[in-house]
Motif scaffolding. Structure first.
Motif, PDB file in Angstrom:
ATOM      1  N   UNK A  61     -23.785  62.014 -32.380  1.00 38.23           N
ATOM      2  CA  UNK A  61     -22.755  61.018 -32.686  1.00 38.23           C
ATOM      3  C   UNK A  61     -22.096  61.391 -34.016  1.00 38.23           C
ATOM      4  N   UNK A  62     -20.830  61.025 -34.121  1.00 38.06           N
ATOM      5  CA  UNK A  62     -20.039  61.354 -35.294  1.00 38.06           C
ATOM      6  C   UNK A  62     -19.230  60.139 -35.727  1.00 38.06           C
ATOM      7  N   UNK A  63     -19.104  59.960 -37.014  1.00 29.83           N
ATOM      8  CA  UNK A  63     -18.198  58.966 -37.571  1.00 29.83           C
ATOM      9  C   UNK A  63     -17.356  59.710 -38.602  1.00 29.83           C
ATOM     10  N   UNK A  64     -16.068  59.709 -38.392  1.00 28.37           N
ATOM     11  CA  UNK A  64     -15.141  60.356 -39.319  1.00 28.37           C
ATOM     12  C   UNK A  64     -14.267  59.264 -39.916  1.00 28.37           C
ATOM     13  N   UNK A  65     -14.272  59.166 -41.224  1.00 27.22           N
ATOM     14  CA  UNK A  65     -13.424  58.186 -41.912  1.00 27.22           C
ATOM     15  C   UNK A  65     -12.467  58.934 -42.816  1.00 27.22           C
ATOM     16  N   UNK A  66     -11.222  58.468 -42.833  1.00 27.01           N
ATOM     17  CA  UNK A  66     -10.211  59.142 -43.649  1.00 27.01           C
ATOM     18  C   UNK A  66      -9.000  58.247 -43.810  1.00 27.01           C
ATOM     19  N   UNK A  67      -8.243  58.475 -44.867  1.00 22.23           N
ATOM     20  CA  UNK A  67      -6.973  57.768 -45.019  1.00 22.23           C
ATOM     21  C   UNK A  67      -5.859  58.549 -44.319  1.00 22.23           C
ATOM     22  N   UNK A 103      -2.545  60.325 -44.244  1.00 22.26           N
ATOM     23  CA  UNK A 103      -1.659  60.981 -45.209  1.00 22.26           C
ATOM     24  C   UNK A 103      -0.493  61.555 -44.430  1.00 22.26           C
ATOM     25  N   UNK A 104       0.702  61.070 -44.689  1.00 21.99           N
ATOM     26  CA  UNK A 104       1.919  61.597 -44.037  1.00 21.99           C
ATOM     27  C   UNK A 104       1.766  61.643 -42.519  1.00 21.99           C
ATOM     28  N   UNK A 105       1.262  60.580 -41.938  1.00 16.00           N
ATOM     29  CA  UNK A 105       1.026  60.434 -40.496  1.00 16.00           C
ATOM     30  C   UNK A 105      -0.089  61.332 -39.974  1.00 16.00           C
ATOM     31  N   UNK A 106      -0.807  62.009 -40.843  1.00 18.47           N
ATOM     32  CA  UNK A 106      -1.904  62.888 -40.426  1.00 18.47           C
ATOM     33  C   UNK A 106      -3.191  62.473 -41.139  1.00 18.47           C
ATOM     34  N   UNK A 107      -3.845  63.420 -41.751  1.00 16.64           N
ATOM     35  CA  UNK A 107      -5.074  63.190 -42.495  1.00 16.64           C
ATOM     36  C   UNK A 107      -5.109  64.164 -43.655  1.00 16.64           C
ATOM     37  N   UNK A 108      -6.011  63.976 -44.597  1.00 19.42           N
ATOM     38  CA  UNK A 108      -6.078  64.876 -45.749  1.00 19.42           C
ATOM     39  C   UNK A 108      -6.366  66.320 -45.325  1.00 19.42           C
ATOM     40  N   UNK A 109      -5.815  67.271 -46.045  1.00 18.49           N
ATOM     41  CA  UNK A 109      -6.008  68.685 -45.679  1.00 18.49           C
ATOM     42  C   UNK A 109      -7.467  69.130 -45.704  1.00 18.49           C
ATOM     43  N   UNK A 141      -9.952  67.521 -44.509  1.00 17.20           N
ATOM     44  CA  UNK A 141     -10.494  67.235 -43.183  1.00 17.20           C
ATOM     45  C   UNK A 141     -10.099  68.343 -42.213  1.00 17.20           C
ATOM     46  N   UNK A 142      -8.883  68.809 -42.295  1.00 21.22           N
ATOM     47  CA  UNK A 142      -8.454  69.927 -41.434  1.00 21.22           C
ATOM     48  C   UNK A 142      -9.260  71.182 -41.742  1.00 21.22           C
ATOM     49  N   UNK A 143      -9.538  71.439 -43.027  1.00 16.65           N
ATOM     50  CA  UNK A 143     -10.365  72.597 -43.389  1.00 16.65           C
ATOM     51  C   UNK A 143     -11.752  72.485 -42.759  1.00 16.65           C
ATOM     52  N   UNK A 144     -12.328  71.286 -42.783  1.00 13.12           N
ATOM     53  CA  UNK A 144     -13.640  71.067 -42.176  1.00 13.12           C
ATOM     54  C   UNK A 144     -13.573  71.309 -40.663  1.00 13.12           C
ATOM     55  N   UNK A 145     -12.571  70.742 -40.014  1.00 10.21           N
ATOM     56  CA  UNK A 145     -12.419  70.914 -38.569  1.00 10.21           C
ATOM     57  C   UNK A 145     -12.268  72.390 -38.223  1.00 10.21           C
TER      58      UNK A 145
END
Length: 173
Positions: free
Chosen positions: A75-81, A83-89, A91-95
């Protein structure tokens, strides 16, 4: 804070889960570099790994660690604000670190499919945003949650839920 309150309540309700918490904003998450991969996005190993400098080896080791950790979870829980209709960079680096060919997905000349359908997995994505958006246009503004939904469903995570927490910057809350 609210995040810690959520974690505490979850762990009280589901004590059978082992929690691994990642603060990707403060911990080392490697930015992907072409040196870390061989063809088709496979992470380097063997002689290719041995030829890397120490900093690059550290990055490859961390990428492998993050990918293995992610794949082993149920199971995963991802929380983020938002940012510009996306998510913080970050989080993308992690993905980018966890989406590895042959582990998270299988991409070859003949096929492309997710590899996380080997067991039941669930994901909850909690996205906060400063504004409150009418439902009629909300789907047009939530590119980040849509991306996460698409990539993780494709990978094989069947149970994907989202929680949009809107209007956190308004005085009405």
């Amino acid at each position: 804070d609210k995040r810690q309150e959520f974690v505490n309540r979850f762990m009280k309700k589901y004590p059978e889960y082992q929690l691994i918490e990642r603060d990707i904003c403060s911990e080392y998450i490697p930015e992907l570099n072409h040196k870390y991969f061989k063809e088709r996005g496979d992470i380097v190993s063997g002689k290719d790994y041995d030829s890397l400098n120490e900093n690059d080896k550290k990055a490859v080791d961390k990428i492998n660690e993050l990918c293995s950790e992610f794949i082993s979870a149920d199971a995963y829980v991802i929380t983020y604000p938002m940012w510009s209709s996306l998510f913080p960079p970050r989080l993308k680096m992690y993905i980018d670190c966890v989406i590895q060919n042959g582990k998270f997905i299988k991409i070859s000349v003949d096929e492309a499919h997710g590899l996380l359908n080997d067991k039941e997995r669930s994901m909850l994505c909690i996205q906060s945003s400063g504004g409150a958006y009418p439902k009629i246009i909300s789907w047009k503004l939530n590119h980040g949650i849509n991306y996460l939904h698409d990539i993780f469903k494709y990978a094989g995570i069947k149970n994907f839920e989202k929680l949009l927490v809107e209007g956190v910057d308004t005085a009405d809350i």
